[in-house]
Write an enzyme that holds these catalytic residues in place. Sequence first.
Site, PDB file in Angstrom:
ATOM      1  N   ASP A  52       0.804  -1.123   0.148  1.00 24.03           N
ATOM      2  CA  ASP A  52       0.025  -0.083  -0.020  1.00 24.03           C
ATOM      3  C   ASP A  52       0.828   1.302  -0.056  1.00 24.03           C
ATOM      4  O   ASP A  52       2.000   1.332   0.328  1.00 24.03           O
ATOM      5  CB  ASP A  52      -0.808  -0.156   1.357  1.00 24.03           C
ATOM      6  CG  ASP A  52      -1.760  -1.190   1.271  1.00 24.03           C
ATOM      7  OD1 ASP A  52      -2.095  -1.545   0.297  1.00 24.03           O
ATOM      8  OD2 ASP A  52      -2.360  -1.268   2.413  1.00 24.03           O
TER       9      ASP A  52
HETATM   10  N1  URA Z   1      -1.314  -5.780   4.088  1.00 19.68           N
HETATM   11  C1  URA Z   1      -1.806  -4.544   3.908  1.00 19.68           C
HETATM   12  O1  URA Z   1      -2.922  -4.140   4.582  1.00 19.68           O
HETATM   13  N2  URA Z   1      -1.127  -3.506   3.287  1.00 19.68           N
HETATM   14  C2  URA Z   1      -0.086  -3.894   2.800  1.00 19.68           C
HETATM   15  O2  URA Z   1       0.644  -2.992   2.082  1.00 19.68           O
HETATM   16  C3  URA Z   1       0.481  -5.329   2.713  1.00 19.68           C
HETATM   17  C4  URA Z   1      -0.190  -6.150   3.242  1.00 19.68           C
END
Ligand code: URA
Length: 229
Positions: free
Chosen positions: A102
């Site tokens: 993310d």
């Molecule tokens: N889980 C999440 O919520 N975000 C990420 O970036 C990776 C795993």
Amino acid sequence: MRLDRFLSNLPRFNRQDARQLISQGRIRLDGQECRDAQAEVREFSRVQLDDELLQAGKAARYFMLHKPVGVVSATCHPEHRTVLDLLDEPDKDDLHLAGRLDLNTSGLLLISNDGLWTRRLTLPGSKQPKVYRVQTEQPISTEYIEVFARGLYFAYEDLTTLPAELEILGSHSARLTLHEGRYHQVKRMFGHFQNKVIGLHRERIGPLELGDLPVGNYRVLSDEEVAAF
Ligand code: URA
């Protein structure tokens, strides 16, 4: 593509020529004599007829990157800097990401021009453990350990998450090991307890650890690291 197909696709050979050249042991694949008509020829393969080069083979490239927060895991984006902007490499259009993080997650990201390798890593069945350090808004109780180990039901995908291991590091911090990669998985798992994730960092994928690679930097993977997947 199969070796016999690769050869018969060349304007100078038909299928019979291809079979003959292979059975005569005149074809070399990556430097080795190859008598297997079904051997796989990839864009990275070097193919020779006697000493004549038929295909040089592209160089396969594999990198690990320490993604900073605020950089998007995509190859292009209208607003944000992308992880590819952090790479000082030629032919970046060829590169793709093995999974995503993310925008507000930092940590280990793998990048390559070898589509088979990145796909192998990201297939749901690959089960390469992914290790995250998590910081939360609310305290983390020991109850989380059992719930994450049992798996959580995700209604949207209609599935139960695979058993995950949680190691509590402090009142608001933990290390979580997942064996799959569902959309926003870590945030949704903590969301089950109405506990917001305020910091997320991926430390490891399978045998590959970020180590002391500085944030925003990247490095080439060794042959052993590439072969580990
Ligand atoms: N889980 C999440 O919520 N975000 C990420 O970036 C990776 C795993």
